[in-house]
Design a protein around this motif. Sequence first.
Motif, short mmCIF file in Angstrom:
data_model
loop_
_atom_site.label_atom_id
_atom_site.label_comp_id
_atom_site.label_asym_id
_atom_site.label_seq_id
_atom_site.Cartn_x
_atom_site.Cartn_y
_atom_site.Cartn_z
N CYS A 23 52.08 35.58 -13.50
CA CYS A 23 51.68 35.44 -12.11
C CYS A 23 51.01 36.75 -11.68
CB CYS A 23 52.89 35.18 -11.22
SG CYS A 23 52.54 35.23 -9.45
N ASN A 24 49.82 36.64 -11.16
CA ASN A 24 49.14 37.79 -10.56
C ASN A 24 48.81 37.46 -9.12
OD1 ASN A 24 48.32 38.05 -13.67
ND2 ASN A 24 48.29 40.06 -12.69
N TYR A 25 48.76 38.47 -8.30
CA TYR A 25 48.53 38.22 -6.88
C TYR A 25 47.49 39.16 -6.32
CZ TYR A 25 51.48 42.27 -5.99
OH TYR A 25 52.00 43.55 -5.96
N SER A 26 46.95 38.76 -5.20
CA SER A 26 46.03 39.60 -4.43
C SER A 26 46.48 39.53 -2.97
CB SER A 26 44.60 39.06 -4.58
OG SER A 26 43.73 39.72 -3.71
N TYR A 27 46.83 40.70 -2.43
CA TYR A 27 47.32 40.74 -1.05
C TYR A 27 47.12 42.13 -0.51
CZ TYR A 27 50.29 39.67 2.95
OH TYR A 27 50.76 39.43 4.22
N SER A 28 46.66 42.24 0.72
CA SER A 28 46.29 43.55 1.25
C SER A 28 47.47 44.35 1.76
CB SER A 28 45.26 43.39 2.37
OG SER A 28 45.76 42.52 3.36
N GLY A 29 48.57 43.71 2.12
CA GLY A 29 49.72 44.43 2.66
C GLY A 29 50.83 44.56 1.64
N SER A 30 52.06 44.47 2.11
CA SER A 30 53.24 44.54 1.24
C SER A 30 53.82 43.14 1.10
CB SER A 30 54.30 45.47 1.83
OG SER A 30 53.82 46.77 1.87
N PRO A 31 53.52 42.48 0.00
CA PRO A 31 53.99 41.09 -0.11
C PRO A 31 55.42 41.00 -0.62
CG PRO A 31 52.72 41.66 -2.05
CD PRO A 31 52.74 42.88 -1.16
N GLU A 32 56.03 39.89 -0.30
CA GLU A 32 57.27 39.51 -0.96
C GLU A 32 56.89 38.40 -1.94
OE1 GLU A 32 60.05 40.62 -1.42
OE2 GLU A 32 61.34 38.97 -2.06
N LEU A 33 57.39 38.49 -3.16
CA LEU A 33 57.03 37.52 -4.20
C LEU A 33 58.22 36.64 -4.54
CD1 LEU A 33 54.16 37.52 -5.56
CD2 LEU A 33 54.75 39.71 -4.50
N PHE A 34 57.90 35.39 -4.83
CA PHE A 34 58.92 34.37 -5.11
C PHE A 34 58.52 33.56 -6.34
CE2 PHE A 34 60.70 34.61 -0.78
CZ PHE A 34 59.61 35.09 -0.06
N TRP A 35 59.54 32.98 -6.97
CA TRP A 35 59.32 31.91 -7.93
C TRP A 35 60.08 30.68 -7.43
CZ3 TRP A 35 56.03 31.25 -11.87
CH2 TRP A 35 55.39 32.39 -12.40
N ALA A 88 54.79 32.36 -5.73
CA ALA A 88 54.34 32.33 -4.33
C ALA A 88 54.52 33.69 -3.69
CB ALA A 88 55.14 31.28 -3.56
N LEU A 89 53.74 33.94 -2.67
CA LEU A 89 53.90 35.20 -1.94
C LEU A 89 53.89 34.96 -0.44
CD1 LEU A 89 51.15 36.47 -0.43
CD2 LEU A 89 50.47 36.92 -2.75
N SER A 90 54.49 35.94 0.25
CA SER A 90 54.47 35.93 1.70
C SER A 90 54.33 37.37 2.18
CB SER A 90 55.77 35.33 2.24
OG SER A 90 55.82 35.46 3.64
N GLY A 91 53.71 37.54 3.32
CA GLY A 91 53.62 38.85 3.93
C GLY A 91 54.75 39.05 4.91
#
Lengths: 109, 115
Positions: A23-35, A88-91
């Motif tokens: 899993c790779n992500y792109s996010y400008s802030g500080s994300p929280e990552l989930f599976w 999945a990610l969330s800010g």
Amino acid sequence: AQRVTQPEKLLSVFKGAPVELKCNYSYSGSPELFWYVQYSRQRLQLLLRHISRESIKGFTADLNKGETSFHLKKPFAQEEDSAMYYCALSGLRADKLIFGTGTRLQVFP
Amino acid sequence: EPEVTQTPSHQVTQMGQEVILRCVPISNHLYFYWYRQILGQKVEFLVSFYNNEISEKSEIFDDQFSVERPDGSNFTLKIRSTKLEDSAMYFCASSLGTVYNSPLHFGNGTRLTVT
């Protein structure tokens, strides 16, 4: 842009083999990552999240900010691990999850 | 263990018709969501709902879509005039806190087929 990438649609392994779902992500802030995981004929459910730093069903995931990755790993796969896995990610201030396309894990006996 | 329930499990409708998808979230949860998954594609966020109002919505959630929590237990998604491209699995979810702090509990989904 906010994006989660899961490069593998299907991952097939034999029972007892190590598993790594990428899993790779792109996010400008500080994300929280989930599976999240969806077993056959069951609903989508949370498997683990980065902030908890826990191991669930033998799975772990480490957030690598340098590589913007959150790969899911298990040293010895079991047949009951066969399922669809979604990263999945969330800010912090966002009230939504951004999902990847998912990876189907098949564990053969 | 309490679960999010969705009805119906499968809905077939003609293009241009209105459709209402129903969800009963877990009773003590405060945050409610709709997601959808077009066949073969990823799960996409539609809308989040808290304190009787929309807290966030995606570009997909245009004027054709609306949500309601009419009676304190049900949480509905209405599509006013369905299009072929609205065909998808629609998932309702609820959580005790925000996505950042609480796991989302998903329903089994409603498969919407627009013909």
